[in-house]
Design an enzyme around this catalytic site. Structure first.
Site, short mmCIF file in Angstrom:
data_model
loop_
_atom_site.label_atom_id
_atom_site.label_comp_id
_atom_site.label_asym_id
_atom_site.label_seq_id
_atom_site.Cartn_x
_atom_site.Cartn_y
_atom_site.Cartn_z
N HIS A 92 60.84 71.06 30.89
CA HIS A 92 59.65 71.89 30.66
C HIS A 92 58.52 71.37 31.53
O HIS A 92 58.38 70.16 31.74
CB HIS A 92 59.25 71.85 29.18
N ASP A 141 63.39 77.88 25.20
CA ASP A 141 63.91 79.09 25.82
C ASP A 141 65.44 79.12 25.79
O ASP A 141 66.05 80.18 25.64
CB ASP A 141 63.43 79.19 27.28
#
Length: 428
Positions: free
Chosen positions: A306, A363
């Site tokens: 991330h 995600d």
């Protein structure tokens, strides 16, 4: 503002004293506004080192893997609250009492319907349009239905605008899906929960009764909570930028949806599923793992690591547990999900992934859950927009409540031609 000062010294002898702002948590911020009077700007592509505002809504510590909403850890909120309780917290600063939660929920339910004329607006889109394109259009169109009635300087108008947006986004999102399938729009059912009602509008038809699966309902609620806000990301900053001009709030949210659409932002879970489909089967995973480790190969594993979190994404742990609950409930076992689970196992054990902190992120898991529930990949970013709407509204509302903001006007470092004459051309 603290008593701390910073001194900027240039090697030509110029020197400037700058004030330092200190927040409750996190980094200090040097106030560089006085530099403009001396014809100096800071250069910060992507604004990665620039605080554009003061906010009391969300705090992130990417190094430690911390995400707080109004001081509450995201995992505790996901486990112990429902989405509307978190929405109330984001909008009003404190968690609601049971009475406030009941009244807030009732108020949201009273605004779930959209104007009947808006249903005909969909007919202008092709059936195979990307749902995010449709979502941008119809959410922006709400500005035409709530234009003269909104005075953004009026606090009560801001409150009802927040309610309308929060209530109507699930209806619009479900309509985007129904339109793409050719099925009739389903009216909201106000006896259902926020997430249950959304699943009903997505998957029910007039032909037969539809009963919301409580496991899927809770999973959807957690997805909404985990995506509700994430500080000054691209889409939230876009909403604030649009709002700084005094734009209609529905137009501001449409701008946020447009920003979210990008594959580097809200489209990451869609890109993750596309990657899993590209890999195809478990036996091909070593090939793609090798490519991911090769610096000269442009292939990247989507859904891992991330930009903000240099540790385990705190949302991913909750999403991982929810993912396995949903797969167990549905008894889903497809090649795509087998690939996902094997990739997860490798990422959590492979020294390369651990060393580079390439943990599965939110995600990765949310995409698997949405796919298992039956939501098409093209709708994934719409789910994100629906969940993030409350964060956008909270920041929009905070901005106006604070007051004193200026229209956003970033500067640039000009590298073009110097002034030169333009002579009239002799036409042929």
């Amino acid at each position: 503002m603290s008593d701390l000062k910073a001194t900027l010294s240039l090697n030509d002898g110029r020197q400037y004293e700058l004030s330092v702002h200190q927040g409750t948590l996190g980094y200090d911020a040097i106030d560089v506004q006085p530099l403009v009077k001396n014809k100096l700007f800071t250069y910060d592509p992507g604004f990665m080192s620039t605080a554009s505002c003061e906010s009391a809504i969300t705090y992130i510590d990417g190094d430690e893997g911390v995400l707080l909403h109004r001081g509450y850890p995201i995992d505790e909120l996901a486990e112990n609250a429902d989405y509307l309780e978190v929405a109330y917290l984001l909008l009003f600063g404190e968690r609601p009492t049971p009475e406030q939660h009941r009244d807030f929920t009732k108020l949201i339910k009273n605004h779930t319907l959209v104007h009947e004329q808006l249903t005909r607006f969909f007919q202008g889109f092709r059936r195979d349009s990307h749902p995010m394109a449709v979502m941008c259009g119809v959410s922006g169109a709400l500005a035409a239905f709530y234009h003269d009635s909104i005075d953004v300087t009026n606090q009560s108008h801001r409150e009802i605008t927040a309610i309308r947006l929060l209530a109507k986004m699930p209806t619009l999102a479900a309509m985007c899906y129904k339109y793409s399938t050719g099925q009739p729009f389903m009216f909201p059912q106000n006896h259902l929960s926020y997430s249950g009602n959304f699943l009903y509008m997505m998957f029910a038809t007039p032909c037969e009764p539809y009963v919301v699966n409580p496991v899927l309902e809770r999973a959807m609620d957690k997805i909404f909570i985990l995506h509700a806000d994430h500080e000054q990301n691209a889409s939230t900053s876009t909403v604030r930028t649009a709002a700084s001009s005094g734009a209609n709030p529905f137009a501001c949210i449409a701008a946020g949806i447009a920003s979210l659409w990008g594959p580097a932002h809200g489209g990451a879970n869609e890109a993750c599923i596309n990657m899993l489909e590209e890999i195809g089967t478990v036996d091909r995973i070593p090939e793609f793992i090798a490519r991911a480790k090769d610096k000269n190969d442009p292939f990247r594993l989507m859904g891992f690591g991330h930009r903000v979190y240099k540790n385990y994404d705190p949302r991913a742990k909750v999403m991982r547990e929810t993912c396995h609950e949903v797969l167990s409930e549905l008894g889903v076992n497809t090649p795509l999900l087998e690939v996902a689970m094997e990739l997860e196992r490798i990422a959590l054990n492979d020294p390369y992934f651990i060393e580079h902190k390439l943990y599965p992120n939110v995600d990765f898991y949310s995409g698997i859950i949405l796919k298992a529930i039956g939501i098409p990949v093209s709708m994934f970013t719409v789910m994100f927009a629906l969940a993030r709407t409350v964060g956008w509204i909270a920041h929009w509302k905070e901005m106006y409540n604070q007051g004193g903001f200026k229209i956003v006007r970033p500067r640039q470092l000009y590298t073009g031609e110097k002034q030169r004459p333009f002579e009239k051309m002799e036409k042929l």
